[in-house]
Design an enzyme around this catalytic site. Structure first.
Site, PDB file in Angstrom:
ATOM      1  N   TYR A 151       0.830  -1.209   0.000  1.00  0.00           N
ATOM      2  CA  TYR A 151       0.000   0.000   0.000  1.00  0.00           C
ATOM      3  C   TYR A 151       0.863   1.258   0.000  1.00  0.00           C
ATOM      4  O   TYR A 151       0.689   2.150  -0.835  1.00  0.00           O
ATOM      5  CB  TYR A 151      -0.918  -0.023   1.219  1.00  0.00           C
ATOM      6  CG  TYR A 151      -1.924   1.103   1.269  1.00  0.00           C
ATOM      7  CD1 TYR A 151      -2.936   1.191   0.329  1.00  0.00           C
ATOM      8  CD2 TYR A 151      -1.865   2.065   2.273  1.00  0.00           C
ATOM      9  CE1 TYR A 151      -3.873   2.218   0.380  1.00  0.00           C
ATOM     10  CE2 TYR A 151      -2.792   3.097   2.330  1.00  0.00           C
ATOM     11  CZ  TYR A 151      -3.795   3.167   1.378  1.00  0.00           C
ATOM     12  OH  TYR A 151      -4.711   4.194   1.424  1.00  0.00           O
ATOM     13  N   THR A 216      -0.166   7.871  18.153  1.00  0.00           N
ATOM     14  CA  THR A 216      -1.187   8.883  17.873  1.00  0.00           C
ATOM     15  C   THR A 216      -1.703   8.801  16.444  1.00  0.00           C
ATOM     16  O   THR A 216      -1.023   8.323  15.542  1.00  0.00           O
ATOM     17  CB  THR A 216      -0.638  10.307  18.103  1.00  0.00           C
ATOM     18  OG1 THR A 216       0.363  10.590  17.121  1.00  0.00           O
ATOM     19  CG2 THR A 216      -0.060  10.456  19.508  1.00  0.00           C
TER      20      THR A 216
END
Length: 326
Positions: A151, A216
């Site tokens: 990807y 995060t």
């Protein structure tokens, strides 16, 4: 009426039955355009577009973009590619082919037609970034041989092709780097963190945290993202991108889990698992360029977007449970 007719375009959206693609199709139809939705339904689903079949300006074509497409359109949005790790790692060779061959085919079409073409790229081109927040000029820190490479590198190669077609053939291109996006029509089992946490909480299961939960992400609601894509496409030929599209507000995975538990009223606990290979530690877009060029900034707060997504997931899980019972 004549003014609307004059401004109406026939627009191709590849991957148009997918999560983001179907919302983009809705938006374009709402603006009065004709939309040709192309999807091979590998990760997209007819459920996402079934409400559109009576619309005379909507057309669906089942087609794989790794093969050439012979149609007549005025603009192209290329969103065709599985975007979640679960889906794109299922058939990594096909994922790379979708990014690379798909880009070649839509660019060849745009070249023949002399029309604009927008590439839905990804924040994954930055890999596990050593620059934070990520700016468009950062070249990234990507593993070219890992399980996510199909990807990451596929999308990086697609960007290369877009800019080479622009320089060599004069194709008018737009490249959007999409950061984590969520909202209704996400696949309930796509392996992405928002859908994972909501499904687990709604089913009364423990929420899976990979690593210590301090990594995060920045979450952009799908309506905001679609607004950014349309705004980028509307720019003149001097704007090519790449342009980051995402929400600059950053959350740890543990913070997201706590919000989901509170929202759903679940008594779920958090269960830690080993961090997957090459999983980025932090991800937050610098959207200065999008603000300056597009006058675009996300408007939907996480609390509002999560609530809308939860309502969708509740309905979807109820449908699946009904199918199981029958």
């Amino acid at each position: 009426m004549s003014r609307l007719y004059d401004s109406r375009k026939r627009i191709l959206v590849t991957g148009g039955a997918g999560f983001i693609g179907s919302h983009l199709v809705d938006r374009l139809l709402g603006e009065g355009h004709e939309v040709l939705c192309v999807d091979n339904l590998f990760t997209g689903t007819k459920r996402n577009i079934e409400h559109l079949h009576d619309n005379p300006r909507f057309e669906f074509m089942r087609h794989d973009v790794t093969f050439p497409l012979y149609v007549e359109v005025d603009e192209i949005y290329n969103l065709a590619c599985p975007a979640s790790p679960v889906h794109y790692q299922h058939d990594p060779v096909q994922t790379t082919k979708t990014s690379v061959h798909g880009a070649i085919n839509v660019l060849g079409l745009a070249k023949r037609l002399g029309c604009k073409v927008l590439q839905a790229s990804t924040s994954e081109v930055y890999g596990d970034p050593e620059v934070h927040p990520q700016v468009e000029g950062y070249w990234g820190h990507v593993n070219p041989v890992g399980p996510r490479s199909c990807y990451d590198e596929g999308k990086r190669c697609a960007e290369t092709l877009f800019f080479d077609y622009h320089r060599q053939h004069g194709v008018e291109i737009k490249v959007a780097r999409i950061f984590n996006t969520y909202g209704p029509r996400m696949h309930h089992a796509d392996g992405r963190v928002v859908s994972n946490f909501l499904v687990q909480a709604l089913r009364g299961e423990d929420i899976t945290l990979f690593g210590d939960g301090r990594q995060t992400r920045s979450f952009c609601y799908v309506d905001d993202l679609v607004e950014g894509l349309v705004s980028l496409m509307a720019t003149g030929p001097e704007v090519t991108g790449p342009v980051n599209l995402g929400n600059p507000h950053e959350f740890t995975m543990r913070e997201l889990a706590e919000r989901v538990i509170a929202l759903t009223g679940s008594g779920a606990e958090m269960s830690e698992r080993p961090l997957p290979l090459d999983d980025p530690r932090q991800r937050r877009p610098d959207i200065t360029l999008a603000r300056d060029l597009l006058d675009w900034t996300p408007r939907v707060e996480l609390a509002e977007g999560l609530a809308e997504t939860m309502h969708y997931m509740k309905r979807r899980l109820a449908e699946l449970d009904e199918v199981t019972r029958t």
